[in-house]
Design an enzyme around this catalytic site. Structure first.
Site, PDB file in Angstrom:
ATOM      1  N   LYS A 228      10.598  72.638  -1.683  1.00 14.94           N
ATOM      2  CA  LYS A 228      10.691  73.628  -0.607  1.00 14.94           C
ATOM      3  C   LYS A 228      12.134  73.943  -0.244  1.00 14.94           C
ATOM      4  CE  LYS A 228       8.225  71.581   2.559  1.00 14.94           C
ATOM      5  NZ  LYS A 228       7.981  70.311   1.821  1.00 14.94           N
TER       6      LYS A 228
ATOM      7  N   ARG B  92       2.330  71.990  11.240  1.00 12.75           N
ATOM      8  CA  ARG B  92       2.016  70.846  10.385  1.00 12.75           C
ATOM      9  C   ARG B  92       0.546  70.441  10.466  1.00 12.75           C
ATOM     10  NH1 ARG B  92       6.430  67.844   8.446  1.00 12.75           N
ATOM     11  NH2 ARG B  92       8.454  68.425   9.318  1.00 12.75           N
TER      12      ARG B  92
ATOM     13  N   ARG C 109      16.090  62.168  -5.985  1.00  8.65           N
ATOM     14  CA  ARG C 109      16.726  63.220  -5.185  1.00  8.65           C
ATOM     15  C   ARG C 109      17.939  62.650  -4.451  1.00  8.65           C
ATOM     16  NH1 ARG C 109      12.664  66.490  -1.496  1.00  8.65           N
ATOM     17  NH2 ARG C 109      12.491  64.473  -0.431  1.00  8.65           N
TER      18      ARG C 109
ATOM     19  N   ARG D  80      18.874  59.431   0.540  1.00  8.37           N
ATOM     20  CA  ARG D  80      18.333  59.383   1.895  1.00  8.37           C
ATOM     21  C   ARG D  80      17.304  58.264   2.030  1.00  8.37           C
ATOM     22  NH1 ARG D  80      16.797  65.633   3.006  1.00  8.37           N
ATOM     23  NH2 ARG D  80      15.143  65.001   1.566  1.00  8.37           N
TER      24      ARG D  80
ATOM     25  N   ARG E 176       4.526  59.666   3.085  1.00  2.69           N
ATOM     26  CA  ARG E 176       4.652  61.070   3.497  1.00  2.69           C
ATOM     27  C   ARG E 176       3.633  61.956   2.786  1.00  2.69           C
ATOM     28  NH1 ARG E 176      10.495  61.923   1.831  1.00  2.69           N
ATOM     29  NH2 ARG E 176      10.181  64.114   2.404  1.00  2.69           N
TER      30      ARG E 176
END
Length: 209
Positions: free
Chosen positions: A13, A88, A127, A156, A167
């Protein structure tokens, strides 16, 4: 173009959002950025949101929607906007739909980037983010060409395998149900998110044409 961007963690995204806002010359509005901007600006809604955050509480949906409406009616949204990270849940989608209708604002599309769960974890754990620019890279599929950038990339804390699985589960439980909600309204654009960022961008452009 007034759109909402939806997809599971690791679907790409962030990459596609950056391309879409440039293509359509619209602002990318995430709830986190919106909260921070409103608090920094000291707006009435920002002060109310900050009071909840200072207590460690979630900002109520009703206040989030007030802030969204305030934000998307600013001058830079004259040509449209992209909402990312909200809604959400189905109740949030229903409440936002009601609020937009009351304000006379119509969505053009809800772009859903779909990627199989088994590919998401591999994407996420490789990532990395540039702390100076905020740009997102993938060590295997989209590494930076600049060695200085590569050297300062950070992993991260929410990009571990365990955090990714949690998640993804939360996405399926809470967010995926908004897909049929927008599908019933004829707004949903399903995009195959497997492939290079360029491939996915071509599919999105075709779907929005």
């Amino acid at each position: 173009m007034r759109m909402i961007l939806v997809g599971p963690p690791g679907a790409g995204k962030g990459t596609q959002a950056a391309r879409l806002v440039e293509t359509h010359a619209i602002p990318h509005i995430s709830t986190g950025d919106m909260f921070r901007a409103a608090v920094t600006a000291g707006t009435e809604l920002g002060k109310r949101a900050d009071a909840y955050m200072q207590r460690g509480e979630l900002v109520p949906d009703s206040l989030v929607i007030e802030m969204v409406l305030e934000r998307i009616q600013q001058p830079d949204c004259a040509n449209g906007f992209m909402l990312d990270g909200f809604p959400r849940t189905t109740p949030q989608a229903q409440a936002l739909d009601d609020a937009l209708s009351s304000a006379g604002i119509e969505l053009d599309a809800v772009v859903l980037i779909e990627v199989p769960d088994e590919l998401l974890e591999a994407r996420v754990i490789h990532r990395r983010q540039d702390p100076e620019t905020g740009a997102i890279y993938h060590l295997l599929n989209n590494p930076p060409t600049d060695e200085a950038v590569r050297a300062r990339l950070v992993h991260r804390k929410d990009d571990t395998a365990e955090a990714c699985r949690a998640r993804i589960e939360k996405y399926h439980a809470d967010t995926a149900p908004i897909v049929p909600f927008y599908g019933a309204r004829g707004l949903l654009k399903r995009i195959d998110g497997v492939g290079s960022p360029d491939d996915v961008e071509v599919r999105i452009k075709a779907a929005l044409a």
